[in-house]
Design a protein around this motif. Structure first.
Motif, PDB file in Angstrom:
ATOM      1  N   GLY A 296      69.963  77.074 106.793  1.00 51.32           N
ATOM      2  CA  GLY A 296      68.700  76.817 107.480  1.00 51.32           C
ATOM      3  C   GLY A 296      68.784  75.594 108.370  1.00 51.32           C
ATOM      4  O   GLY A 296      68.246  75.577 109.490  1.00 51.32           O
ATOM      5  N   GLN A 300      68.346  75.615 112.569  1.00 54.63           N
ATOM      6  CA  GLN A 300      67.269  74.869 113.225  1.00 54.63           C
ATOM      7  C   GLN A 300      67.763  73.629 113.967  1.00 54.63           C
ATOM      8  O   GLN A 300      66.964  72.941 114.611  1.00 54.63           O
ATOM      9  N   ASN A 333      62.726  78.329 106.680  1.00 53.50           N
ATOM     10  CA  ASN A 333      62.653  78.212 108.148  1.00 53.50           C
ATOM     11  C   ASN A 333      61.270  77.770 108.594  1.00 53.50           C
ATOM     12  O   ASN A 333      61.138  76.962 109.533  1.00 53.50           O
TER      13      ASN A 333
END
Length: 434
Positions: A296, A300, A333
């Motif tokens: 994750g 990101q 997320n």
């Protein structure tokens, strides 16, 4: 208000009452028939003995069909000479005393021989006569019992149908109900056995009504939220058409692109939330939280770098939880996306996984942003709720999705304002039972 009647008590009461009544009638009828049958049998035996005595030296001139089977009697004196015989020719003197079977006149007989004062007496009856007499006697009794059983069946059938009438009424009421009607089914006149069923049905109708109301509210809110970016796109398109300079046109097109991105993000969030059906639990499989956290953060990182945010992976214990890998990735997320959006440039966002001393598991996302006021910690989980004065564009669905996924995985979401500034979000799984 009187106590509700009971189907079970009604049926058992009528069944016991009918059985007692018909049982008394059956006993009385059986006693009457038995007395009459034994009297008939006694009279028949006496009549046959009288016939046997009377036929000594007399040839019978009639056949009596009312007396089934023939009766034979003979007497021998002490010296063995035949003193009396009811039939001619006589039966040979038996070699043994007591009961025995023999053939006479091409017929089977059952006899009994005994000595009295030196005399030997033989009495015999044609085999099959007793069976025929029994059939004659038992036929009326069986007829009475069959009639009583039929009457009992009819009475109980009528009463059972009446006792079960509320079930038919309930079925008819539910069949005639408008499909859109979710009002509770009345239980005032329902029998005692139907009260739990009707209560469960009313509870189900209440839950369905709540679900439909939630869906209607969700659709209304979604339509309202989608109206804003769609309206903005139309207005910016009109500005682009009326733009006098290339700079104005490029600015309008950029705004159209931003509005499209916002609408796309909103639709994706709506679809994600709609897929989280509360009636269908997530697939069960071990999910490594430290792996999800690492991937994750990597996914990101481009967004965080573009905003000047230091997104990093903190300490991660090697722990797994049961659940859906895809849904837990969606949960993380959304948490990282919220943290990156609301953390100012130069800030920091950290993701970590911990196993506490009690054995509980925590997934943490911490940021150095403005935090959330304490009185709004619960409201931010509501759909489309956004804090007043929030400058960052959003849908107000991110934390609602997080809470829904957490509940599906038997986890809780806790918001904490950090002492050094910013927000800490903890997704907590309780310790597994020993």
């Amino acid at each position: 208000m009187s106590a509700p009647r009971s189907i079970r008590a009604t049926v058992l009461g009528w069944q016991l009452g009918a059985m007692l009544l018909l049982g008394c009638v059956a006993v009385l009828a059986a006693y009457t028939l038995a007395v009459r049958s034994f009297e008939t049998l006694r009279n028949l035996e006496l009549a046959q003995i009288a016939d046997a005595v009377a036929r000594h030296g007399v040839e019978p001139d009639t056949d009596d069909d009312e007396q089934p089977g023939d009766f034979l009697s003979q007497v021998w004196n002490a010296n063995g000479r035949l003193a009396y015989a009811s039939h001619d020719p006589a039966v040979p003197k038996p070699k043994k005393l007591g009961e025995f079977d023999f053939l006479y006149d091409d017929r089977s007989w059952h006899g009994f021989a005994r000595t009295y004062g030196g005399q030997t007496i033989l009495v015999a009856r044609e085999a099959g006569a007793r069976r025929e007499l029994f059939m004659r006697i038992s036929l009326p009794m069986l007829t009475v019992l069959a009639g009583l059983a039929t009457l009992l069946t009819v009475l109980l059938g009528i009463r059972v149908n009446r006792a079960l009438a509320p079930l038919s009424s309930l079925r008819a009421a539910l069949s005639a109900r408008d499909p859109s009607s979710l009002t509770p089914v009345p239980v005032d006149d329902a029998p005692r056995e139907l009260v739990p069923l009707v209560g469960t049905l009313n509870g189900l109708l209440g839950r369905v009504e709540g679900l439909l109301e939630g869906q209607r509210r969700f659709i209304a809110d979604a339509a309202h939220e989608l109206r804003t970016p769609v309206t903005a796109i139309r207005l910016y398109a009109q500005l682009a058409q009326r733009a006098d300079t290339a700079a104005d046109r490029d600015s309008a097109i950029a705004n159209i692109e931003a509005s499209c991105l916002r609408a796309t993000h909103l639709v994706e969030q709506l679809l994600a939330l709609a897929r989280l059906d509360p009636d269908n639990g997530p697939g069960r499989a071990p999910v490594a939280l430290e792996l999800i956290a690492r991937e994750g953060v990597i996914a990101q990182s481009p967004l965080a770098e573009a905003r000047g945010i230091d997104l990093g992976l903190g300490d991660c214990d090697a722990v797994s939880v049961e659940g859906s890998d895809a849904e837990l990735r969606m949960l993380l997320n959304n948490l990282i996306d919220n943290a990156v959006r609301y953390t100012p440039a130069g800030g920091q966002v950290d993701v970590s996984v911990h196993r506490t001393a009690t054995g509980a598991v925590e997934l943490r996302v911490e940021d150095s942003g403005p935090g959330i006021p304490e009185d709004a910690h619960q409201r931010v989980f509501e759909r489309f709720f956004r804090l007043a004065g929030a400058e960052q564009p959003g849908t107000g669905l991110g934390l609602a999705i997080v809470k829904s996924i957490a509940e599906r995985h038997a986890a809780t979401v806790v918001l904490e304002n950090r002492a050094e500034g910013g927000l800490r979000v903890r997704v907590c799984w309780p310790a597994a039972p020993a």
